[in-house]
Design a protein around this motif. Structure first.
Motif, short mmCIF file in Angstrom:
data_model
loop_
_atom_site.label_atom_id
_atom_site.label_comp_id
_atom_site.label_asym_id
_atom_site.label_seq_id
_atom_site.Cartn_x
_atom_site.Cartn_y
_atom_site.Cartn_z
N UNK A 9 0.78 -1.23 -0.12
CA UNK A 9 -0.15 0.16 -0.01
C UNK A 9 0.89 1.17 0.00
N UNK A 10 2.20 1.25 0.42
CA UNK A 10 2.85 2.37 0.30
C UNK A 10 3.77 2.60 -0.72
N UNK A 11 4.09 3.67 -0.86
CA UNK A 11 5.12 3.95 -2.13
C UNK A 11 6.39 3.35 -1.74
N UNK A 12 7.19 2.86 -3.02
CA UNK A 12 8.32 2.10 -2.61
C UNK A 12 9.24 2.95 -2.45
N UNK A 13 9.30 4.30 -2.97
CA UNK A 13 10.33 5.49 -2.56
C UNK A 13 10.23 5.75 -1.11
N UNK A 14 9.04 5.62 -0.45
CA UNK A 14 8.91 6.04 1.10
C UNK A 14 9.44 4.88 1.73
N UNK A 15 9.33 3.55 1.25
CA UNK A 15 9.94 2.39 1.91
C UNK A 15 11.39 2.54 1.92
N UNK A 16 11.98 2.71 0.67
CA UNK A 16 13.24 2.61 0.42
C UNK A 16 13.76 3.65 1.50
N UNK A 17 13.51 4.94 1.56
CA UNK A 17 13.82 5.92 2.32
C UNK A 17 13.87 5.60 3.78
N UNK A 18 12.84 5.19 4.26
CA UNK A 18 12.60 4.42 5.59
C UNK A 18 13.72 3.50 5.91
N UNK A 19 13.96 2.52 4.95
CA UNK A 19 14.66 1.49 5.02
C UNK A 19 16.16 2.10 5.12
N UNK A 20 16.62 3.13 4.55
CA UNK A 20 17.92 3.58 4.73
C UNK A 20 18.18 4.33 5.86
N UNK A 21 17.10 4.89 6.65
CA UNK A 21 17.30 5.69 7.62
C UNK A 21 17.23 4.98 9.17
N UNK A 27 13.98 -4.39 11.41
CA UNK A 27 13.13 -3.29 10.72
C UNK A 27 13.58 -3.27 9.49
N UNK A 28 14.76 -2.97 9.08
CA UNK A 28 15.47 -2.98 7.86
C UNK A 28 15.25 -4.00 7.07
N UNK A 29 15.28 -5.28 7.36
CA UNK A 29 14.90 -6.38 6.70
C UNK A 29 13.54 -6.52 6.20
N UNK A 30 12.63 -6.18 7.30
CA UNK A 30 11.19 -6.33 6.62
C UNK A 30 10.79 -5.18 5.59
N UNK A 31 11.54 -4.08 5.96
CA UNK A 31 11.23 -2.90 4.88
C UNK A 31 11.67 -3.32 3.63
N UNK A 32 12.92 -4.14 3.66
CA UNK A 32 13.69 -4.50 2.11
C UNK A 32 12.71 -5.59 1.59
N UNK A 33 12.15 -6.40 2.53
CA UNK A 33 11.03 -7.30 2.12
C UNK A 33 9.79 -6.34 1.00
#
Length: 167
Positions: A9-21, A27-33
């Motif tokens: 449901x979320x935008x991929x760029x938003x998830x990618x930015x959140x994963x980097x930060x 959490x990073x692993x789950x965001x990467x998924x």
């Protein structure tokens, strides 16, 4: 049984930015998924598991949580899901445990410590938490006698004679 991957449901760029930060590795692993699924780089849970180097059941559990409760629930990292047992002791129970460990009789096992805490203080704590608390934090040892061979405790029927003692 095959379960299709959920729609992100979320935008991929938003998830990618959140994963980097984020600093939390889980959490990073789950965001990467979610990023992998959102970009279409994986077609199944097994592919995602291989890519992330985790078990496919972990990926399935994460995706089920994401589908049911959303992103924030997925990012709530806890050991084994919802905490079923208390992780820390109350101050009074901690002081009582310290005092009891100083007594000469003490405890025979960590299971005995768990049982005592549950009976006396009403605090259910996991075995590993009790071990960590007693062994590492309190630096205490359980008062357990060393095992003896049964023959050592039996009275001797005749005195020992060596072959050289002369008959």
């Amino acid at each position: 049984m095959y379960c299709p991957l959920p729609k992100i449901h979320e935008e991929v760029e938003t998830l990618r930015t959140r994963m980097r930060h984020t600093r939390d590795a889980e959490q990073k692993q789950r965001l990467h998924l979610l990023v992998l699924i959102g970009e279409g780089r994986v077609k199944s849970r097994c592919e995602a598991a291989e890519h992330l180097a985790v078990h496919r059941n972990s990926v399935g559990r994460w995706l089920t949580c994401y589908e049911r409760e959303g992103l924030e629930a997925l990012l709530r990292v806890s050991a084994g899901g919802a905490p079923a047992e208390q992780r820390t002791l109350s101050a009074a129970a901690f002081a009582a445990l310290q005092a009891r460990l100083r007594e000469p009789e003490g405890f025979g096992s960590y299971g005995e410590v768990r049982h005592w805490l549950a009976e006396e203080w009403g605090e259910a704590i996991a075995y590993q938490a009790v071990h960590r608390l007693v062994h590492r934090r309190l630096n205490a040892k359980l008062k357990r006698p060393r095992p003896l061979h049964p023959k050592k405790t039996l009275p001797h029927k005749r005195p020992f004679r060596s072959a050289w003692s002369g008959r």
